[in-house]
Design an enzyme around this catalytic site. Structure first.
Site, PDB file in Angstrom:
ATOM      1  N   LYS A  11       0.840  -1.198   0.000  1.00  0.00           N
ATOM      2  CA  LYS A  11       0.000   0.000   0.000  1.00  0.00           C
ATOM      3  C   LYS A  11       0.872   1.245   0.000  1.00  0.00           C
ATOM      4  O   LYS A  11       2.041   1.223   0.381  1.00  0.00           O
ATOM      5  CB  LYS A  11      -0.938   0.022   1.209  1.00  0.00           C
ATOM      6  CG  LYS A  11      -0.242   0.043   2.582  1.00  0.00           C
ATOM      7  CD  LYS A  11       0.187   1.416   3.057  1.00  0.00           C
ATOM      8  CE  LYS A  11       0.897   1.361   4.409  1.00  0.00           C
ATOM      9  NZ  LYS A  11       1.544   2.647   4.772  1.00  0.00           N
ATOM     10  N   ASP A 137      -2.770  -1.558  10.195  1.00  0.00           N
ATOM     11  CA  ASP A 137      -2.981  -1.542   8.739  1.00  0.00           C
ATOM     12  C   ASP A 137      -3.754  -2.752   8.229  1.00  0.00           C
ATOM     13  O   ASP A 137      -4.188  -2.769   7.073  1.00  0.00           O
ATOM     14  CB  ASP A 137      -1.637  -1.481   8.006  1.00  0.00           C
ATOM     15  CG  ASP A 137      -1.025  -0.086   8.003  1.00  0.00           C
ATOM     16  OD1 ASP A 137      -1.761   0.887   8.255  1.00  0.00           O
ATOM     17  OD2 ASP A 137       0.192   0.023   7.757  1.00  0.00           O
TER      18      ASP A 137
END
Length: 281
Positions: A11, A137
């Site tokens: 990401k 996350d």
């Protein structure tokens, strides 16, 4: 025996605002997060014999169930009431401790993938909740879409469509501790949080959104991050930003050809790892 292979993408944080420190010691965040095509390969195998094993060649994992991927597997096995064995093999392609969420993505791939293999004992809401227990996350990777993330990153809202762009990721070849970055962050009065428009006219509009409150901290300890930003801008990026707590920096490009030219130019630095990637939906 059943075996499946799952992708665990990296990401980037297109913006990361630190709003303050919470009573529980975590920081209140506001982020725009997007998955990209650089990915680890996670193989999950169910065995008749009991036991839980996670292997990642080239990387020293915490022993037994202290590593995040093994903890993810245990959560699902316990939810399914299974006592047979599971083996996880991670082909690591995402740099470690790089601001790209690789470990969290691996855990999410195990959480979602093993849950699917065992007949989905956990609902999507369960997976998001359990993901937050594993790491800040992890819920984003379970969510699986470009998202506006608040809280510690666990409150997620699907973002509006973003323009089609390409990114060049540059990792300087060393790790940065997220704990060290947050520990050295000096919070002043909160600034304005980027407002995500409902429509982007162009990649340049998206480049104008780039912001990371952690960047100055990491640059203070590792000036190479600023050097990489400058190199990306010099290679034609519309914008460049450190992802997460770093040290990986991404440059935003309007088209694949521009990203390829920049990637080829920057790859000449032997100490930098360079990846040309596209965003995932």
């Amino acid at each position: 025996m059943m075996e499946r292979v799952f992708s665990a993408p990296a990401k980037i944080n297109l913006c990361l605002h630190v709003l303050g420190k919470r009573p529980d010691g975590y920081h209140e965040l506001c982020m725009l997060m997007q998955r990209v095509s650089l990915a680890d390969r996670v193989t999950i195998r169910l065995n008749d014999a009991p036991g839980l094993v996670v292997e990642c060649p080239g990387l020293d994992l915490a022993e037994n169930e202290q590593n995040i991927a093994a903890r993810a597997a245990r959560l699902v096995m316990d939810a399914a009431g299974r006592t047979d064995g599971v083996a996880v093999h991670i082909d690591k392609r995402i740099p470690v401790a790089a601001g790209l969420g690789g470990g969290s993505s691996d855990a999410a791939a195990v959480l979602v993938g093993l849950n699917e293999m065992l007949g989905a004992p956990l609902s999507r809401a369960d997976l998001l909740r359990e993901g937050a227990r594993l790491g800040a996350d992890v819920p984003f990777f379970v969510f699986g879409e470009t998202a506006w993330a608040t809280g510690i990153g666990d409150r997620l809202v699907k973002a509006p469509p973003l323009p089609r762009v390409w990114y060049v990721l540059v990792n300087p070849g060393f790790a940065v501790s997220t704990a060290w970055v947050y520990g050295n962050l000096r919070l002043t009065s909160p600034g304005g949080v980027a407002k995500l428009p409902e429509f982007f006219a162009s990649p340049r509009d998206l480049a104008g959104l780039l912001h990371n409150d952690l960047e100055s901290v990491t640059i203070g300890g590792h000036p190479q991050v600023a050097e990489i930003k400058s190199a990306l801008m010099g290679a034609g990026a519309l914008g460049a930003l450190m992802s997460g707590s770093g040290p990986t920096v991404f440059g935003l490009f309007a088209d694949e050809a521009g990203a390829q030219r920049a990637g080829a130019a920057l790859a000449s630095r032997a100490d930098w790892r360079v990846f040309q990637v596209h965003p995932l939906a």
